[in-house]
Motif scaffolding. Sequence first.
Motif, PDB file in Angstrom:
ATOM      1  N   GLY A 176     -49.392   9.648 -31.400  1.00  0.00           N
ATOM      2  CA  GLY A 176     -48.827   8.690 -32.335  1.00  0.00           C
ATOM      3  C   GLY A 176     -49.830   7.766 -32.994  1.00  0.00           C
ATOM      4  O   GLY A 176     -49.429   6.856 -33.728  1.00  0.00           O
ATOM      5  N   VAL A 177     -51.108   7.972 -32.743  1.00  0.00           N
ATOM      6  CA  VAL A 177     -52.155   7.108 -33.323  1.00  0.00           C
ATOM      7  C   VAL A 177     -52.983   7.941 -34.300  1.00  0.00           C
ATOM      8  O   VAL A 177     -53.495   9.014 -33.949  1.00  0.00           O
ATOM      9  CB  VAL A 177     -53.050   6.515 -32.226  1.00  0.00           C
ATOM     10  CG1 VAL A 177     -54.173   5.694 -32.848  1.00  0.00           C
ATOM     11  CG2 VAL A 177     -52.218   5.655 -31.269  1.00  0.00           C
ATOM     12  N   ALA A 178     -53.120   7.416 -35.535  1.00  0.00           N
ATOM     13  CA  ALA A 178     -53.849   8.151 -36.575  1.00  0.00           C
ATOM     14  C   ALA A 178     -55.322   8.282 -36.223  1.00  0.00           C
ATOM     15  O   ALA A 178     -55.925   7.387 -35.620  1.00  0.00           O
ATOM     16  CB  ALA A 178     -53.695   7.438 -37.916  1.00  0.00           C
ATOM     17  N   PHE A 179     -55.888   9.427 -36.612  1.00  0.00           N
ATOM     18  CA  PHE A 179     -57.335   9.629 -36.489  1.00  0.00           C
ATOM     19  C   PHE A 179     -57.838  10.242 -37.790  1.00  0.00           C
ATOM     20  O   PHE A 179     -57.085  10.857 -38.555  1.00  0.00           O
ATOM     21  CB  PHE A 179     -57.673  10.527 -35.295  1.00  0.00           C
ATOM     22  CG  PHE A 179     -57.167  11.934 -35.409  1.00  0.00           C
ATOM     23  CD1 PHE A 179     -58.005  12.960 -35.847  1.00  0.00           C
ATOM     24  CD2 PHE A 179     -55.856  12.249 -35.079  1.00  0.00           C
ATOM     25  CE1 PHE A 179     -57.544  14.265 -35.949  1.00  0.00           C
ATOM     26  CE2 PHE A 179     -55.386  13.549 -35.171  1.00  0.00           C
ATOM     27  CZ  PHE A 179     -56.217  14.562 -35.610  1.00  0.00           C
ATOM     28  N   THR A 180     -59.105  10.026 -38.095  1.00  0.00           N
ATOM     29  CA  THR A 180     -59.708  10.457 -39.359  1.00  0.00           C
ATOM     30  C   THR A 180     -60.420  11.775 -39.167  1.00  0.00           C
ATOM     31  O   THR A 180     -61.232  11.933 -38.248  1.00  0.00           O
ATOM     32  CB  THR A 180     -60.685   9.404 -39.878  1.00  0.00           C
ATOM     33  OG1 THR A 180     -59.989   8.162 -40.040  1.00  0.00           O
ATOM     34  CG2 THR A 180     -61.286   9.823 -41.208  1.00  0.00           C
ATOM     35  N   THR A 181     -60.090  12.726 -40.060  1.00  0.00           N
ATOM     36  CA  THR A 181     -60.740  14.032 -39.973  1.00  0.00           C
ATOM     37  C   THR A 181     -62.160  13.937 -40.492  1.00  0.00           C
ATOM     38  O   THR A 181     -62.492  13.111 -41.349  1.00  0.00           O
ATOM     39  CB  THR A 181     -59.966  15.070 -40.785  1.00  0.00           C
ATOM     40  OG1 THR A 181     -59.894  14.642 -42.153  1.00  0.00           O
ATOM     41  CG2 THR A 181     -58.560  15.232 -40.229  1.00  0.00           C
ATOM     42  N   SER A 182     -62.976  14.805 -39.973  1.00  0.00           N
ATOM     43  CA  SER A 182     -64.375  14.821 -40.398  1.00  0.00           C
ATOM     44  C   SER A 182     -64.890  16.247 -40.281  1.00  0.00           C
ATOM     45  O   SER A 182     -65.023  16.779 -39.175  1.00  0.00           O
ATOM     46  CB  SER A 182     -65.209  13.881 -39.526  1.00  0.00           C
ATOM     47  OG  SER A 182     -66.577  13.934 -39.887  1.00  0.00           O
ATOM     48  N   GLY A 183     -65.139  16.856 -41.438  1.00  0.00           N
ATOM     49  CA  GLY A 183     -65.651  18.224 -41.440  1.00  0.00           C
ATOM     50  C   GLY A 183     -64.546  19.223 -41.662  1.00  0.00           C
ATOM     51  O   GLY A 183     -63.456  19.129 -41.079  1.00  0.00           O
ATOM     52  N   ALA A 184     -64.842  20.166 -42.540  1.00  0.00           N
ATOM     53  CA  ALA A 184     -63.857  21.190 -42.883  1.00  0.00           C
ATOM     54  C   ALA A 184     -63.716  22.200 -41.751  1.00  0.00           C
ATOM     55  O   ALA A 184     -64.636  22.426 -40.959  1.00  0.00           O
ATOM     56  CB  ALA A 184     -64.262  21.888 -44.167  1.00  0.00           C
ATOM     57  N   GLY A 185     -62.543  22.810 -41.670  1.00  0.00           N
ATOM     58  CA  GLY A 185     -62.280  23.832 -40.666  1.00  0.00           C
ATOM     59  C   GLY A 185     -60.907  23.640 -40.049  1.00  0.00           C
ATOM     60  O   GLY A 185     -60.178  22.698 -40.376  1.00  0.00           O
ATOM     61  N   THR A 186     -60.551  24.534 -39.142  1.00  0.00           N
ATOM     62  CA  THR A 186     -59.250  24.461 -38.463  1.00  0.00           C
ATOM     63  C   THR A 186     -59.465  24.155 -36.991  1.00  0.00           C
ATOM     64  O   THR A 186     -60.235  24.846 -36.308  1.00  0.00           O
ATOM     65  CB  THR A 186     -58.478  25.778 -38.608  1.00  0.00           C
ATOM     66  OG1 THR A 186     -58.219  26.015 -39.998  1.00  0.00           O
ATOM     67  CG2 THR A 186     -57.145  25.717 -37.854  1.00  0.00           C
ATOM     68  N   THR A 187     -58.784  23.129 -36.517  1.00  0.00           N
ATOM     69  CA  THR A 187     -58.873  22.731 -35.111  1.00  0.00           C
ATOM     70  C   THR A 187     -57.484  22.818 -34.486  1.00  0.00           C
ATOM     71  O   THR A 187     -56.503  22.356 -35.075  1.00  0.00           O
ATOM     72  CB  THR A 187     -59.405  21.294 -34.972  1.00  0.00           C
ATOM     73  OG1 THR A 187     -60.695  21.207 -35.595  1.00  0.00           O
ATOM     74  CG2 THR A 187     -59.523  20.903 -33.507  1.00  0.00           C
ATOM     75  N   THR A 188     -57.423  23.418 -33.314  1.00  0.00           N
ATOM     76  CA  THR A 188     -56.155  23.502 -32.587  1.00  0.00           C
ATOM     77  C   THR A 188     -56.113  22.382 -31.555  1.00  0.00           C
ATOM     78  O   THR A 188     -56.972  22.290 -30.676  1.00  0.00           O
ATOM     79  CB  THR A 188     -56.009  24.853 -31.879  1.00  0.00           C
ATOM     80  OG1 THR A 188     -56.007  25.899 -32.857  1.00  0.00           O
ATOM     81  CG2 THR A 188     -54.690  24.922 -31.099  1.00  0.00           C
ATOM     82  N   TYR A 189     -55.085  21.553 -31.677  1.00  0.00           N
ATOM     83  CA  TYR A 189     -54.863  20.471 -30.725  1.00  0.00           C
ATOM     84  C   TYR A 189     -53.672  20.841 -29.836  1.00  0.00           C
ATOM     85  O   TYR A 189     -52.634  21.294 -30.322  1.00  0.00           O
ATOM     86  CB  TYR A 189     -54.561  19.154 -31.447  1.00  0.00           C
ATOM     87  CG  TYR A 189     -55.729  18.642 -32.265  1.00  0.00           C
ATOM     88  CD1 TYR A 189     -56.695  17.832 -31.705  1.00  0.00           C
ATOM     89  CD2 TYR A 189     -55.864  19.001 -33.603  1.00  0.00           C
ATOM     90  CE1 TYR A 189     -57.774  17.360 -32.452  1.00  0.00           C
ATOM     91  CE2 TYR A 189     -56.935  18.541 -34.364  1.00  0.00           C
ATOM     92  CZ  TYR A 189     -57.884  17.724 -33.785  1.00  0.00           C
ATOM     93  OH  TYR A 189     -58.939  17.272 -34.529  1.00  0.00           O
ATOM     94  N   THR A 190     -53.854  20.663 -28.528  1.00  0.00           N
ATOM     95  CA  THR A 190     -52.799  20.994 -27.562  1.00  0.00           C
ATOM     96  C   THR A 190     -52.241  19.708 -26.968  1.00  0.00           C
ATOM     97  O   THR A 190     -52.992  18.878 -26.452  1.00  0.00           O
ATOM     98  CB  THR A 190     -53.335  21.889 -26.436  1.00  0.00           C
ATOM     99  OG1 THR A 190     -53.827  23.113 -27.001  1.00  0.00           O
ATOM    100  CG2 THR A 190     -52.242  22.204 -25.418  1.00  0.00           C
ATOM    101  N   VAL A 191     -50.912  19.583 -27.057  1.00  0.00           N
ATOM    102  CA  VAL A 191     -50.240  18.433 -26.456  1.00  0.00           C
ATOM    103  C   VAL A 191     -49.593  18.886 -25.144  1.00  0.00           C
ATOM    104  O   VAL A 191     -48.986  19.951 -25.063  1.00  0.00           O
ATOM    105  CB  VAL A 191     -49.180  17.822 -27.391  1.00  0.00           C
ATOM    106  CG1 VAL A 191     -48.086  18.815 -27.750  1.00  0.00           C
ATOM    107  CG2 VAL A 191     -48.561  16.576 -26.741  1.00  0.00           C
ATOM    108  N   THR A 192     -49.779  18.085 -24.099  1.00  0.00           N
ATOM    109  CA  THR A 192     -49.110  18.307 -22.811  1.00  0.00           C
ATOM    110  C   THR A 192     -48.074  17.210 -22.634  1.00  0.00           C
ATOM    111  O   THR A 192     -48.419  16.026 -22.544  1.00  0.00           O
ATOM    112  CB  THR A 192     -50.108  18.277 -21.641  1.00  0.00           C
ATOM    113  OG1 THR A 192     -51.068  19.326 -21.813  1.00  0.00           O
ATOM    114  CG2 THR A 192     -49.390  18.491 -20.311  1.00  0.00           C
TER     115      THR A 192
END
Length: 455
Positions: free
Chosen positions: A321-337
């Motif tokens: 629920g807290v915004a973060f700033t992207t840096s660098g092009a590409g695809t990142t997979t984030y996993t939530v538990t």
Amino acid sequence: TGDTICGPGTLNLTATGTGTLDWYDTITGGTALATGTSYTTPTISTTTTYYVESVISSPIANGAKPDNTGGGANFDNDQHIKFDAYVDFEIVSVFVYAQGTGIRTIELRDDAGTVLESAAINIPDGNSRVTLNFPVTAGIDYQLGVDASGMIDLYRNNNNVAYPYDIAGLGEVTRSSAGTAGGLNHYYFFYDWEVKEPDCVSARVPVEARVNDLPTVDGGADETACDGDMVTLSGSGASSYSWTGGITDGVAFGPSIGTTTYTVTGTDANGCTNTDDVDVVVNALPTVSGGSDQTVCDGDDVTLSGSGADTYSWTGGITDGVAFTTSGAGTTTYTVTGTDVNGCENTDDVDVTVNALPSIDSEVANDATNCTASDGTITITASGGSGSFNYSIDGGTTFQASGSFTGLGVGTYNVVIDDGNCPVTGSTLTISSPGAPSAPTVSGGATYCDGDALT
């Protein structure tokens, strides 16, 4: 032969031998519990020793005065007869002639009058045989009488009495307690004695009724798990264990969702068993969602938020629920538990695709040729991004595929480029004109008269 049982219950003891077998719960004395080759105990909870003896009964013989013939009457005072015992024997029963029904207490006394045996018997009116079973040891001057504090009223002879009276060769009745003729002219109360010598009795043999304690079996505490968890149940307190539900002691298994009761049966070294129940509660996993995949431009802020559980943790060092700033092009997979109130967890993946920003390489504006002309131009060049660009000089309201804009009038223009993913705002460009034309130059000058022609 003894018997063994697990926990409280009855046991069957057996024995063999000659004569009659009598069972006791004491090594000496006591009253026989049963007779025969077997004895079933009452319910017992501890190991108990019983005893069995073999008895060969002696035959019964008759003695003393055989009946009341000779003359006499019923008598109600304190008198008795006296006898000697050559050997040990038992007075099994005597015959009496009673006047009236009632309880009489018959007593065997020693020569000093001390009561050795007594029996309170409800004797009916008339003639009857009375069972005594009084043991007598060898001795002299025993007394056989009735307690005078109660009812007597039994027949006695006072005529034709002829002492001594043989007691089947085991002793003799010698006289009475009457105060006349030395007691030889009265015979009190007890006729036709049944007597016998002591039975031939073996030593008592102990027979053990063994009660083994049930093992205290413990299957462990109730278990709470999440779907997919492995659970291991292990019994204690016995030697071997078997479980319901097809599971093996000490071996992990995957239980189904819901509450299942598993029963362990423990068997100890004595073959005794006991049980214990263990409830295994398996909770379903939460349905965790991290939201839709996202596509953003480099440098944008992204907020990822989980749902379907109670608490959430993310990979990549981000906070739910807290915004973060992207840096660098590409695809990142984030996993939530996600973890629910039962402590059960589930996961979800969210792909965040970050597109590189295109770059404006140049922005060139050429002014109009005059203040009324619409011949200004703007030329834009770009690179990076997807490599395919659309261009706008009205702040992104309209776009064209070419970076060259012509026929532009005097004014300001806001440059925006878009590579299909990410728009980039460029400069604000101004197209100017050369300014107003110079004032004309007047030369010469002349004076004319009305009607002159001008040149």
